[in-house]
Design an enzyme around this catalytic site. Structure first.
Site, PDB file in Angstrom:
ATOM      1  N   HIS A 138      -4.009  -3.775  -0.881  1.00 48.48           N
ATOM      2  CA  HIS A 138      -3.061  -3.167  -1.829  1.00 48.48           C
ATOM      3  C   HIS A 138      -1.940  -4.163  -2.053  1.00 48.48           C
ATOM      4  CE1 HIS A 138      -0.762  -2.537   1.786  1.00 48.48           C
ATOM      5  NE2 HIS A 138      -1.759  -1.849   2.298  1.00 48.48           N
TER       6      HIS A 138
ATOM      7  N   HIS B  85      -8.944  -0.191  11.100  1.00 48.29           N
ATOM      8  CA  HIS B  85      -7.924   0.821  10.745  1.00 48.29           C
ATOM      9  C   HIS B  85      -8.506   2.094  10.132  1.00 48.29           C
ATOM     10  CE1 HIS B  85      -3.365   1.224   9.670  1.00 48.29           C
ATOM     11  NE2 HIS B  85      -3.779   2.095  10.559  1.00 48.29           N
TER      12      HIS B  85
ATOM     13  N   LYS C  17       3.644  -2.064  -1.942  1.00 49.01           N
ATOM     14  CA  LYS C  17       2.962  -1.251  -0.926  1.00 49.01           C
ATOM     15  C   LYS C  17       3.601   0.137  -0.824  1.00 49.01           C
ATOM     16  CE  LYS C  17       1.925  -1.320   4.031  1.00 49.01           C
ATOM     17  NZ  LYS C  17       1.907  -2.121   5.262  1.00 49.01           N
TER      18      LYS C  17
ATOM     19  N   CYS D 102      -3.013   0.970   3.658  1.00 54.66           N
ATOM     20  CA  CYS D 102      -4.229   0.472   4.302  1.00 54.66           C
ATOM     21  C   CYS D 102      -5.333   1.509   4.477  1.00 54.66           C
ATOM     22  CB  CYS D 102      -3.922  -0.088   5.687  1.00 54.66           C
ATOM     23  SG  CYS D 102      -2.658  -1.341   5.674  1.00 54.66           S
TER      24      CYS D 102
END
Ligand code: NAG
Ligand code: NAG
Length: 463
Positions: free
Chosen positions: A346, A139, A371, A78
């Site tokens: 992703h 984030h 991931k 992320c």
């Protein structure tokens, strides 16, 4: 004197009129609705080959627009992927790629985040007179020096409106779902605290029963060490929901800890309201969904409806949300002047499953890995869909390599932003999307995991 001053003044006025965001030229600037799903795998979507999940709304965007089959995230996690997306440059360039084990921001109270000096597409559009909003997950950090300085906050990075999660949705936000943050360290610390506590208790009993001499100093020191060990375990980890699971509206914390159950509806409502409020001026909405990261939602309207358990239910709910937002854009008559974009940050989290519900991470179809794996397609190849009825031909498929970093230069181009900028790693996608060129401008793409280069994609000219 008068005449010499007059000409530059007139020129200045003309320049000001051209750049202050009013007038006919402004009317032609398109709106942008960028929708990013969290951890969605390319194999989770109907129009990317999944024939057992129902994603009619995403499929419709693809059939009305352009579908990219080789759309690549700049990182398999992320924080770095989103940093690259926002800045149009590899995360390494903004310092958002890590050399350590933790490759994403883990504590909202930490001082890390996207540096204030970085350019983002939101800042660029803001300078071009756009109203800019971020609804959902960020984030990319909040504070630098102290609580409340908000130096990394979306408001400092070009979003005049922010509603959502300055951090991310993660398992710690939901009681009973376990922890996403350094679980092994947590277990070690907990064991240490327990052993110290039991040891202390035993020694106190021994002393009380007069069995052996136990010095009071030993007991006091052991007591203090136990308190310290418990605090080191409890304060950062057991209070995570309070530290990290929060909702902010602009600079204010409005929920702490947040209510997870109703989050999907609230995020959708905020996104729809942002579009309604700004329907008469050029706007950028970055709608960054909490779906389909774990913990999974159990919204009654979707629970038990899909063929793929709770994870599948979440996928179908996510698709419904995309449909609702699209409907809002369309019902306001904005479709022909709005570029809509759909993607994931992703690849799907392959290993994520639990004994109660089974699959809780995404599916990457035929691509290996997922991931956190930067060198395999499953970690970085994501859905990429653009819809713009007035401008992009319906049902187009583009197989050329493209990147999430391409959004930055594409948006700049469409907003007619010609101000100087730094070197970008992305390229304007419009020629490819419109079919005026057949080849992507990416000759090399670098696939990082943190600061480490895992693979390079070469797209040799002329092939
Ligand atoms: C469709 O997606 C679900 C959910 O990720 C997955 O379990 C399933 O294997 C996928 N099916 C196909 C045919 O790819
Ligand atoms: C939008 O563009 C399409 C394709 O150019 C056209 O058929 C349609 O009438 C336009 N819709 C509106 C509301 O202008």
């Amino acid at each position: 004197m008068r005449s010499t001053l007059g000409a530059p003044l007139l020129l200045l006025l003309l320049l000001a009129a051209g750049s202050d965001g009013t007038g006919a030229e402004m009317d032609r600037k398109p709106n942008f609705v960028l929708m990013m799903v969290d951890d969605l795998g390319i194999g989770d979507v109907g129009c990317y080959g999944n024939d057992t999940i129902r994603t009619p709304n995403i499929d419709r965007l693809a059939s009305e627009g352009v579908k990219l089959t080789q759309h690549i995230a700049a990182a398999p996690l992320c924080t770095p992927s989103r940093a690259a997306f926002m800045t149009g440059r590899y995360a390494l360039r903004s310092g958002m790629a890590s050399a350590g084990r933790a490759q994403v921001l883990l504590f909202l109270g930490g001082s890390g985040g996207l540096p204030a000096s970085e350019g983002t597409f939101a800042k660029r559009l803001q300078q071009q007179g756009y109203t800019t909003g971020l609804v959902g997950k960020w984030h990319l950090g909040v504070n630098c020096e102290r609580r409340g300085d908000h130096c990394h906050h979306p408001n400092q990075h070009g979003f005049s409106y922010f509603y959502g999660l300055p951090f991310t949705l993660f398992n710690d936000c939901m009681p009973g779902e376990g922890s996403d943050v350094m679980a092994d360290l947590q277990v070690t610390l907990r064991h240490m605290a327990i052993i110290l506590g039991v040891g202390l208790f035993t020694l106190v009993c021994v002393r009380a029963s007069g069995l052996l001499e136990v010095s009071l100093w030993l007991l006091v020191s052991l007591f203090l060490i136990s308190i310290l060990a418990t605090a080191v375990w409890y304060v950062p980890f057991k209070l995570l929901p309070t530290w990290n699971c929060i909702i902010m509206r602009n600079q204010d914390v409005i929920e702490q800890p947040m209510t997870v159950e109703t989050l999907p509806q609230r995020l959708l409502g905020e996104a729809q309201n942002f579009v309604r409020r700004n329907s008469d001026r050029p706007f950028l909405l970055f709608f960054s969904l909490a779906h389909v990261h774990s913990p999974l939602f159990e919204t009654p309207a979707f629970a038990g409806k899909s063929r793929h358990g709770c994870y599948g239910d979440n996928l179908e709910e996510m698709d419904w949300i995309i449909g609702k937002l699209t409907e809002t854009v369309d019902s306001l008559g904005l479709a022909n002047n709005t570029l809509m974009y759909f993607t994931s940050d992703h690849g799907g989290h392959l290993e994520d499953a639990n004994s109660r519900i089974g699959q809780s991470g995404g599916w990457n179809g035929i691509y290996k890995g997922g991931k956190a794996m930067g060198g395999w397609e499953g970690g970085i190849r994501v859905p990429g869909i653009f819809r713009w009825p007035g401008r992009l031909a319906a049902g187009t498929v583009v197989d050329e390599p493209t990147s999430l970093m391409d959004l930055y230069p594409t948006l700049k181009y469409l907003a007619k932003d010609t101000l100087p900028d730094r070197l970008l790693d992305g390229h304007n996608l419009m020629p490819l999307l419109e079919g005026s060129v057949k080849r992507s401008e990416h000759e090399f793409m670098f696939h990082y995991c943190g600061v480490y280069l895992n693979a390079v994609r070469w797209h040799p000219p002329g092939i």
